[in-house]
Design a protein around this motif. Structure first.
Motif, mmCIF file in Angstrom:
data_model
loop_
_atom_site.group_PDB
_atom_site.id
_atom_site.type_symbol
_atom_site.label_atom_id
_atom_site.label_comp_id
_atom_site.label_asym_id
_atom_site.label_seq_id
_atom_site.Cartn_x
_atom_site.Cartn_y
_atom_site.Cartn_z
ATOM 1 N N VAL A 150 3.855 1.176 -10.946
ATOM 2 C CA VAL A 150 4.264 2.290 -10.099
ATOM 3 C C VAL A 150 4.886 3.368 -10.972
ATOM 4 O O VAL A 150 5.193 3.161 -12.152
ATOM 5 C CB VAL A 150 5.295 1.837 -9.037
ATOM 6 C CG1 VAL A 150 4.722 0.732 -8.169
ATOM 7 C CG2 VAL A 150 6.597 1.389 -9.694
ATOM 8 N N ARG A 151 5.092 4.528 -10.398
ATOM 9 C CA ARG A 151 5.783 5.595 -11.106
ATOM 10 C C ARG A 151 7.259 5.218 -11.236
ATOM 11 O O ARG A 151 7.875 4.784 -10.277
ATOM 12 C CB ARG A 151 5.651 6.907 -10.354
ATOM 13 C CG ARG A 151 6.360 8.078 -11.023
ATOM 14 C CD ARG A 151 6.334 9.301 -10.163
ATOM 15 N NE ARG A 151 7.259 10.298 -10.650
ATOM 16 C CZ ARG A 151 7.723 11.310 -9.936
ATOM 17 N NH1 ARG A 151 7.330 11.454 -8.674
ATOM 18 N NH2 ARG A 151 8.571 12.169 -10.457
ATOM 19 N N VAL A 152 7.814 5.379 -12.436
ATOM 20 C CA VAL A 152 9.200 5.004 -12.693
ATOM 21 C C VAL A 152 9.952 6.216 -13.234
ATOM 22 O O VAL A 152 9.478 6.899 -14.141
ATOM 23 C CB VAL A 152 9.292 3.843 -13.704
ATOM 24 C CG1 VAL A 152 10.746 3.502 -13.994
ATOM 25 C CG2 VAL A 152 8.549 2.619 -13.171
ATOM 26 N N VAL A 153 11.113 6.464 -12.675
ATOM 27 C CA VAL A 153 11.990 7.538 -13.131
ATOM 28 C C VAL A 153 13.210 6.898 -13.779
ATOM 29 O O VAL A 153 13.881 6.067 -13.158
ATOM 30 C CB VAL A 153 12.427 8.448 -11.966
ATOM 31 C CG1 VAL A 153 13.397 9.525 -12.453
ATOM 32 C CG2 VAL A 153 11.211 9.080 -11.301
ATOM 33 N N GLY A 185 0.799 -1.217 0.000
ATOM 34 C CA GLY A 185 0.000 0.000 0.000
ATOM 35 C C GLY A 185 0.831 1.267 0.000
ATOM 36 O O GLY A 185 0.276 2.373 -0.036
ATOM 37 N N ALA A 186 2.154 1.122 0.030
ATOM 38 C CA ALA A 186 3.029 2.291 0.008
ATOM 39 C C ALA A 186 3.014 2.934 -1.374
ATOM 40 O O ALA A 186 2.753 2.277 -2.384
ATOM 41 C CB ALA A 186 4.447 1.887 0.382
ATOM 42 N N GLU A 187 3.300 4.225 -1.430
ATOM 43 C CA GLU A 187 3.425 4.945 -2.696
ATOM 44 C C GLU A 187 4.875 4.814 -3.159
ATOM 45 O O GLU A 187 5.765 5.468 -2.630
ATOM 46 C CB GLU A 187 3.069 6.415 -2.512
ATOM 47 C CG GLU A 187 3.226 7.249 -3.777
ATOM 48 C CD GLU A 187 3.084 8.741 -3.525
ATOM 49 O OE1 GLU A 187 3.340 9.524 -4.470
ATOM 50 O OE2 GLU A 187 2.731 9.122 -2.390
ATOM 51 N N VAL A 188 5.115 3.956 -4.139
ATOM 52 C CA VAL A 188 6.470 3.610 -4.536
ATOM 53 C C VAL A 188 6.867 4.341 -5.817
ATOM 54 O O VAL A 188 6.106 4.384 -6.789
ATOM 55 C CB VAL A 188 6.610 2.088 -4.749
ATOM 56 C CG1 VAL A 188 8.040 1.733 -5.153
ATOM 57 C CG2 VAL A 188 6.196 1.331 -3.483
#
Length: 270
Positions: free
Chosen positions: A98-101, A76-79
């Motif tokens: 998830v968001r990827v940089v 449930g963490a914002e990763v």
């Protein structure tokens, strides 16, 4: 008073021996150039997640194939994953959702809101990532899978502490929370790893960061010989301060427990 031993237990019996294997395809060569060895073993991944106790915003350096990323997101963490390999970055976003940089975590500006760092990182980038974490004002903790020897020295498990650990001790705790055998990685790693946890203290243990860091740096410099001689080049009352802290006068700086350095600081810094 004899110097007290604060070293942790010896985890060497948990190490596993394995033959390093791996292919020679273009992807294999690229992976090796980027120092990539992916944590793929399910129980080992769960061990890292349990040690991290992720919540809120979590940044993951060197996300790789996304096995740990997906497990972190599953809590449930914002990763937010950081990956230097462009192809892996695309696959990671599709797999983990998830968001990827695309790039290194250390090239990013730290978030202003409280955040954690969790990741499996190679020794070649470990010091840089640790330094980035310690400098980030909003960091609450960093749970890092690092080479076993590195984690032992940073945490004091080896009976010695690094300059980085001692200088940051008033603001951060350092713990070795478990060993991960080299066979848990693909390709199989050349050495065993460990879970190193760095956690920000609720309140600092010393008032002046600059004075404390300068004192510790001088003690580690070796100027004049053991720590007694080094500190005496700049500070008064070192003899009695060492006695009060329970440190023998011929003690090597790296074997002094960080708590004893704090006691020294309270006695000799004016």
């Amino acid at each position: 008073m004899a110097t007290q031993s604060f070293a942790h237990g010896n985890y060497s019996h948990t190490q596993k021996k394995a033959r390093v294997t791996g292919g020679h395809s273009p992807r294999d060569r690229a992976r090796r150039a980027l120092s990539q060895s992916f944590l793929t073993d399910g129980p080992a991944v769960e061990q890292v997640v349990q040690a991290a106790r992720p919540s809120g915003l979590v940044l993951e350096p060197r996300s790789g194939t996304g096995t740990l990323t997906a497990a972190l997101a599953g809590t449930g963490a914002e990763v937010v994953g950081y990956e230097t390999d462009p192809l892996l970055a695309v696959k990671l976003k599709a797999r983990a959702g998830v968001r990827v940089v695309k790039g290194e975590l250390t090239a990013a500006r730290p978030p202003r809101e409280p955040f954690e760092v969790v990741g499996n990182i190679d020794l070649s980038v470990t010091p840089k990532i640790v330094d980035w974490c310690l400098r980030a004002p909003a960091l609450t903790s960093a749970t890092l899978v690092t080479p076993w020897d590195y984690a032992r020295t940073q945490s004091g498990d080896s009976g010695q502490w690094s300059l980085v650990t001692v200088q940051s001790w008033p603001w951060f705790t350092w713990e070795l929370l478990g060993v991960i055998g080299r066979e848990s990685f693909r390709p199989v790693a050349s050495v065993d790893s460990a879970i190193l946890r760095i956690e920000r203290r609720p309140e600092p243990l010393v008032a002046d960061e600059s004075d404390y860091r300068d004192m510790v740096k001088l003690g580690y410099s070796g100027i004049g010989g053991p720590v007694h001689a080094s500190l005496s080049t700049q500070y008064a009352g070192v003899h009695s301060a060492l006695d009060e802290a329970g440190i023998a006068h011929d003690t090597a700086a790296a074997t002094i427990h960080p708590d004893q350095w704090i006691t020294l600081a309270g006695r000799i810094i004016r």
